[in-house]
Enzyme design. Structure first.
Site, PDB file in Angstrom:
ATOM      1  CD  GLU A 252      71.640 -36.253  66.254  1.00 10.49           C
ATOM      2  OE1 GLU A 252      72.568 -36.808  67.930  1.00 10.49           O
ATOM      3  OE2 GLU A 252      71.049 -35.436  66.896  1.00 10.49           O
TER       4      GLU A 252
ATOM      5  CB  CYS B 186      69.417 -41.507  69.680  1.00 11.81           C
ATOM      6  SG  CYS B 186      69.521 -43.460  70.957  1.00 11.81           S
TER       7      CYS B 186
HETATM    8  N1  SAH Z   1      64.109 -47.399  68.772  1.00 11.76           N
HETATM    9  C1  SAH Z   1      65.886 -48.466  68.463  1.00 11.76           C
HETATM   10  C2  SAH Z   1      66.249 -47.686  68.263  1.00 11.76           C
HETATM   11  C3  SAH Z   1      67.439 -46.253  68.353  1.00 11.76           C
HETATM   12  S1  SAH Z   1      67.850 -46.018  70.627  1.00 11.76           S
HETATM   13  C4  SAH Z   1      65.448 -48.953  70.179  1.00 11.76           C
HETATM   14  O1  SAH Z   1      64.933 -48.349  70.512  1.00 11.76           O
HETATM   15  O2  SAH Z   1      66.286 -50.061  70.427  1.00 11.76           O
HETATM   16  C5  SAH Z   1      69.317 -47.025  71.005  1.00 11.76           C
HETATM   17  C6  SAH Z   1      69.455 -47.118  72.552  1.00 11.76           C
HETATM   18  O3  SAH Z   1      69.521 -45.774  73.135  1.00 11.76           O
HETATM   19  C7  SAH Z   1      68.021 -47.970  72.512  1.00 11.76           C
HETATM   20  O4  SAH Z   1      68.154 -49.072  73.878  1.00 11.76           O
HETATM   21  C8  SAH Z   1      66.972 -46.867  73.793  1.00 11.76           C
HETATM   22  O5  SAH Z   1      66.466 -47.502  74.820  1.00 11.76           O
HETATM   23  C9  SAH Z   1      68.202 -46.126  74.677  1.00 11.76           C
HETATM   24  N2  SAH Z   1      68.555 -44.363  74.724  1.00 11.76           N
HETATM   25  C10 SAH Z   1      67.600 -44.189  74.827  1.00 11.76           C
HETATM   26  N3  SAH Z   1      67.856 -42.299  75.118  1.00 11.76           N
HETATM   27  C11 SAH Z   1      68.416 -42.719  76.038  1.00 11.76           C
HETATM   28  C12 SAH Z   1      69.425 -42.178  76.704  1.00 11.76           C
HETATM   29  N4  SAH Z   1      69.258 -40.671  76.920  1.00 11.76           N
HETATM   30  N5  SAH Z   1      70.380 -42.507  77.425  1.00 11.76           N
HETATM   31  C13 SAH Z   1      71.225 -43.790  76.946  1.00 11.76           C
HETATM   32  N6  SAH Z   1      70.577 -44.101  76.541  1.00 11.76           N
HETATM   33  C14 SAH Z   1      69.236 -44.353  75.740  1.00 11.76           C
END
Ligand code: SAH
Length: 351
Positions: free
Chosen positions: A90, A334
């Site tokens: 995505e 994500c």
């Molecule tokens: N693995 C990396 C990058 C991908 S996640 C990381 O952890 O930073 C990107 C961001 O989106 C991260 O801060 C993650 O914690 C957040 N995230 C994941 N699931 C989410 C959700 N359901 N709602 C909002 N933010 C979310």
């Protein structure tokens, strides 16, 4: 077949020499790929026939096939791509007043297992190559070309843990940043990690200007371990040491991402602990509204609750922002769309 986007400028030069071609061919190829943004080798009219044929035998340009494109009410566009091996990835385009920002996927699935995140619902099957990340940007850029717009910002915040795919992610950032390519400013490119401390240390020594964001989400070890299993391997003490090492070597402001989860990490004491944890760092906290993931059972906070947490942090002299939600109506968080497709809920999409 490998995509030619896999080559950073320096690697392209090496490979040209390896083929017995002149180094300057690399510059020509970069022009065609990133300035003229052609979709086929045949269009590269100043390369010899023989060279074009050889390139065609070895590489594809675009390794992505669009499966689904969704536009949210706020204009956010979500793309679901199929890669050459059938994997789904995505990409999200967000419109801001400061420009167009693209969020890329760095792994197929994710092994970090954060308790609130949709990406981890599907385990990692492989890393995304640097070229496949470049291709995500190029796909969006070609669309924006029609409106004479450009991708101005890039965040590596899609599915996957970028620091678990370190070399590819560095190559990717270097390719899109290269002045002979798309020339996206380093300060407009952000890599976000769940906190792999040894890779943060490595990144600290790269001498690059890319932004670093840390997904913190909890200000103490007990809670963070509950939400993010990576905290067992790299507890907060170790994570903060690595971040301080980075801060000591780079004059860059660090972002801490903090999703507000109702009744979990949104209490006054959490704000106090957070302020204490990052004290003295050139940093700001980005408070993120939670995009609910059906399987996990966490709830987000209301806007007034988010504001209360925000105010508390401000009073504790923490710089912070409250992030706007983008594309919630199209599962832009994500991994949400991909997870649904993999579960067969959206079979009609795939035709
Ligand atoms: N693995 C990396 C990058 C991908 S996640 C990381 O952890 O930073 C990107 C961001 O989106 C991260 O801060 C993650 O914690 C957040 N995230 C994941 N699931 C989410 C959700 N359901 N709602 C909002 N933010 C979310």
């Amino acid at each position: 077949m490998k995509t030619i986007y896999d080559y950073s400028y320096e690697k392209m030069e090496e490979s040209m020499l390896g083929e017995g071609w002149k180094k300057f061919r690399s510059q020509q190829l970069f022009q065609w790929l990133y300035r003229k943004r052609v979709g086929s080798f045949d269009e590269m009219s100043d390369l010899s026939n023989e060279m074009r044929e050889r390139l065609k035998e070895k590489y594809v340009i675009d390794p992505l096939r669009l499966v689904k494109r969704m536009v949210s009410s706020d204009g956010t566009v979500k793309y679901l791509f199929r890669l050459q091996d059938g994997s789904l990835a995505e990409t999200v385009l967000m419109h801001y007043d400061y420009g167009k920002s693209v969020c890329v996927t760095s792994q197929i699935g994710c092994n970090m297992g954060c308790a609130f995140c949709a990406s981890g619902l599907l385990k990692k099957t492989r890393d995304v190559t640097s070229g496949e990340m470049v291709a995500q940007i190029m796909y969006v850029q070609r669309e924006l070309d029609k409106e004479q717009e450009r991708v101005s910002h890039v965040v590596i915040m899609g599915t996957g843990e970028p620091f678990d795919n370190y070399e590819n992610v560095m190559d990717f950032m270097n390719t899109i940043n290269h002045d002979k390519g798309l020339a996206i400013g380093a300060r407009h490119i952000t890599v976000s990690t769940c906190g792999i401390a040894d890779k943060i240390r490595r990144f600290a020594h790269e001498n690059v200007q890319y932004n670093l964001a840390i997904s913190l989400h909890a200000p103490n070890d007990e809670l963070r371990t509950r939400l993010m299993p990576i905290n067992k391997a790299y507890p907060l003490g170790e994570l903060m040491d690595a971040i301080r090492e980075y801060a000591g070597l780079n004059n860059r402001r660090i972002t801490f991402e903090y999703i507000l989860l109702k009744g979990v990490n949104d209490q006054p004491e959490h704000a106090t602990q957070l302020a204490h944890l990052i004290k003295g760092l050139n940093a700001y906290v980005n408070l993120i509204p939670y995009n609910a993931v059906d399987e996990h059972g966490f709830k987000g906070v209301s806007f007034p609750q988010a504001m209360a947490f925000y105010d508390r942090l401000c009073k504790l002299n923490v710089k912070c922002t409250l992030r706007q939600e983008h594309g919630a109506d199209i599962d832009a968080a994500c991994g949400q769309l991909r997870a649904k497709v993999e579960r067969g809920e959206l079979d009609d999409l795939l035709g």
